[in-house]
Design a protein around this motif. Structure first.
Motif, PDB file in Angstrom:
ATOM      1  N   GLY A  72       0.801  -1.216   0.000  1.00  0.00           N
ATOM      2  CA  GLY A  72       0.000   0.000   0.000  1.00  0.00           C
ATOM      3  C   GLY A  72       0.832   1.262   0.000  1.00  0.00           C
ATOM      4  N   GLU A  73       0.284   2.327   0.567  1.00  0.00           N
ATOM      5  CA  GLU A  73       0.902   3.643   0.479  1.00  0.00           C
ATOM      6  C   GLU A  73       2.052   3.874   1.452  1.00  0.00           C
ATOM      7  N   ILE A  74       2.418   2.873   2.250  1.00  0.00           N
ATOM      8  CA  ILE A  74       3.642   2.963   3.040  1.00  0.00           C
ATOM      9  C   ILE A  74       4.843   3.016   2.102  1.00  0.00           C
ATOM     10  N   LEU A  75       4.686   2.463   0.901  1.00  0.00           N
ATOM     11  CA  LEU A  75       5.731   2.496  -0.117  1.00  0.00           C
ATOM     12  C   LEU A  75       5.667   3.800  -0.909  1.00  0.00           C
ATOM     13  N   ASP A  76       6.767   4.140  -1.553  1.00  0.00           N
ATOM     14  CA  ASP A  76       6.818   5.348  -2.377  1.00  0.00           C
ATOM     15  C   ASP A  76       6.125   5.088  -3.715  1.00  0.00           C
ATOM     16  N   ILE A  77       4.835   4.775  -3.616  1.00  0.00           N
ATOM     17  CA  ILE A  77       3.985   4.556  -4.792  1.00  0.00           C
ATOM     18  C   ILE A  77       2.735   5.399  -4.634  1.00  0.00           C
ATOM     19  N   ASP A  78       2.390   6.141  -5.663  1.00  0.00           N
ATOM     20  CA  ASP A  78       1.121   6.874  -5.644  1.00  0.00           C
ATOM     21  C   ASP A  78       0.640   7.040  -7.072  1.00  0.00           C
ATOM     22  N   ALA A  79      -0.623   7.389  -7.207  1.00  0.00           N
ATOM     23  CA  ALA A  79      -1.239   7.416  -8.532  1.00  0.00           C
ATOM     24  C   ALA A  79      -2.146   8.624  -8.680  1.00  0.00           C
ATOM     25  N   VAL A  80      -2.582   8.833  -9.917  1.00  0.00           N
ATOM     26  CA  VAL A  80      -3.583   9.859 -10.172  1.00  0.00           C
ATOM     27  C   VAL A  80      -4.936   9.350  -9.685  1.00  0.00           C
ATOM     28  N   THR A  81      -5.908  10.240  -9.645  1.00  0.00           N
ATOM     29  CA  THR A  81      -7.241   9.858  -9.184  1.00  0.00           C
ATOM     30  C   THR A  81      -7.934   8.967 -10.212  1.00  0.00           C
TER      31      THR A  81
END
Length: 417
Positions: free
Chosen positions: A385-394
Motif C-alpha cells: 500500500g501507500e507505506i511504499l513510495d507509490i502513488d497514482a492519479v485519481t
C-alpha cells in the motif's frame, strides 16, 4: 499473544492481505492491529463515499502509466493481479461492480459500505482477529520472531505486514531498522488561483490542456517524463479557490516533488481548445474576422467552449462587448489567440482534493522485492500500500496498488509460513 502473521494497519491494503492469506491458509492465526477506533476509514470516504474500487484498464503496461511513482516496479506485479482480477475477486464474493463512462469502477450499490461489509464479513468468517485502538509503538526482531509492541500489549509473530499508509511514525520506525525512506510530500491536490478571468465561474468544467511553468516562466519537468513535453489533457474544473478536475490533479501527481520544492508558487498555461491544431489556429481566427464580420465577438463563441468562459477570455483580450469580428485589429486577434491557447494563470498554493489525501514518498522502492513485497533487508517483513513510495492519479489507481500488493504478499506468506 502469539500469531503466525500480524498486519499493522486496518485499511484497504491490510484487510486485503489478511483476507487473501486466510482464504489460502485457514490454519494460520492472523491479527490486524489498527491504531484508530474504526477500520477502513479511507475506503469509507473515497470516491465521495462510493469507493472507486479500481479502473477499467486491463493491460499491465497501460495501467502502470497512471503511477508517477511505481511506474516501473508495478509492471511485474500487475501481470499477477490487476484490475480484471480485482473485479473477479469481488464478484466471487457477491459484490457487483459497474464500469462508468470514464473508466472508473464502483460497487453497483454506489456505497463504500458495500466494500467495507464485504471485508468485515470475510475477516469474521475466516477467523481474522481485528483489534482497534492499538497504535504500534515498536517492532523488534529477536532471532526469527517479531515482537510488536503497543502501549498495553506485546504480540509475537513469525511475520509482519506493514500497511499503515503514509503514517510518519511507522516510517520513522522502519527507517530506524535500516530501510531507506523517501520524504513524503502531497501528490494529489488542487491549485489555488486568484484571477478575475475565473472569479465568477465556479462549477464550470471543460476539456483543456495544461502545462506547468516555474516563476521564471521556464517549463517544469522538461525531459523527465514524456507527459510533460506537451502538457496534460483532461477536464479542468473551475472552483471557488482556483482550478481542479482530472487535468489539474494529474499534473499535481506527476509534478509532486517539483511543486513542493517551489513552495507551490508557479504558473500554468491553459489551452482551452486542445482539439484545434496550434500551427493553423491564428489563420483560423483571422478567417473568422471575415466569415463572422457582422457578429459581436462577445455574444457568441464560434468554438465549443462554455459561454461564460468565452466572455471572460474575450474581455481579457481587450475586446469590448460592442466590438464585431470585423472590428478586430491584428493585435486583438493575437491577444485572443493567446488567451484561448496559452492563457497563463499564477498559482499561489494548493488545497486538498475532497477528503482524500495522497502523498508521494515512503519506503524507497529499492528496498522491496516486488515478487513477494518482502523487505530485502528484513526477512519476514512485508510492506504493502501507500507505506511504499507509490502513488497514482485519481480514478481508483491507488486502491489497485493496495489490492495488488496485498494479494501478492498474501501469496508469498501462504507459501512461506
Amino acid at each position: 499473544m502469539i500469531y503466525d502473521c500480524i498486519i499493522i494497519g486496518g485499511g484497504a491494503a491490510g484487510f486485503f492481505t489478511a483476507i487473501n492469506l486466510a482464504r489460502q491458509r485457514q490454519d494460520l492465526n492472523i491479527l490486524i492491529l489498527e491504531r484508530g477506533a474504526q477500520v477502513l476509514e479511507k475506503v469509507r470516504v473515497s470516491g465521495g463515499g462510493r469507493c472507486n474500487v479500481t479502473h477499467a484498464i486491463f493491460e499491465p503496461k497501460p495501467l502502470t502509466g497512471h503511477y508517477p511513482r511505481g511506474i516501473k516496479e508495478l509492471l511485474g506485479p500487475f501481470h499477477s493481479f490487476m484490475s480484471g482480477d480485482t473485479m473477479a475477486w469481488f464478484d466471487e464474493l457477491g459484490v457487483a461492480l459497474k464500469i462508468e463512462e470514464d473508466g472508473r469502477i464502483f460497487p453497483e450499490s454506489d456505497s463504500s459500505q458495500t466494500i467495507i461489509d464485504c471485508f468485515l464479513d470475510q475477516a469474521k468468517k475466516l477467523g481474522v482477529e481485528v483489534s482497534t485502538k492499538m497504535p504500534v509503538a515498536a517492532i523488534n526482531k529477536v532471532d526469527d520472531t517479531f515482537q510488536v509492541e503497543t502501549k498495553t500489549h506485546t504480540f509475537s509473530s513469525a511475520s509482519v505486514v506493514v500497511a499503515t499508509g503514509s503514517n510518519a511514525k511507522m516510517i520513522r520506525q522502519l527507517a530506524s531498522d535500516g530501510l531507506a525512506v523517501i520524504p513524503a510530500v502531497p501528490s494529489l491536490f488542487t491549485f489555488n488561483i486568484d484571477d478575475e478571468r475565473i472569479t465568477d465561474l465556479a462549477g464550470l468544467a471543460t476539456p483543456a490542456n495544461v502545462r506547468l511553468f516555474d516563476t521564471n516562466n521556464q517549463p517544469l519537468l522538461t525531459g523527465q517524463y514524456a507527459i510533460d513535453q506537451e502538457g496534460v489533457d483532461g477536464p479542468v474544473l473551475i472552483t471557488h479557490w482556483g482550478m481542479s478536475g482530472p487535468g489539474i490533479l494529474k499534473l499535481s501527481a506527476w509534478a509532486a516533488r517539483e511543486l513542493h520544492a517551489c513552495d507551490y508558487q508557479f504558473s500554468i498555461r491553459v489551452d482551452w481548445l486542445p482539439e484545434y491544431d496550434r500551427a493553423s489556429f491564428g489563420a483560423h481566427l483571422r478567417s473568422l474576422k471575415f466569415d463572422l464580420a457582422k457578429q459581436q465577438v462577445f455574444k457568441r463563441s464560434p468554438f465549443n467552449i462554455p459561454k461564460r468562459l468565452w466572455k471572460q477570455l474575450v474581455l481579457a483580450s481587450t475586446i469590448s462587448e460592442a466590438l464585431k469580428w470585423a472590428d478586430l485589429s491584428k493585435v486583438m486577434l493575437q491577444k485572443l489567440e493567446l488567451q484561448l491557447r496559452e492563457g497563463q494563470f499564477e498559482v499561489r498554493g494548493k488545497s486538498t482534493f475532497k477528503e482524500e489525501f495522497v502523498t508521494a514518498g515512503g519506503i524507497d522502492l529499492k528496498e522491496i522485492d516486488f515478487k513477494t513485497y518482502q523487505a530485502k533487508k528484513i526477512n519476514g517483513l512485508y510492506l504493502v500500500g501507500e507505506i511504499l513510495d507509490i502513488d497514482a492519479v485519481t480514478g481508483g489507481f491507488n486502491f489497485q496498488n493496495a489490492w495488488t500488493g496485498g494479494y501478492i504478499a498474501a501469496q508469498a506468506l501462504a507459501q512461506k509460513l
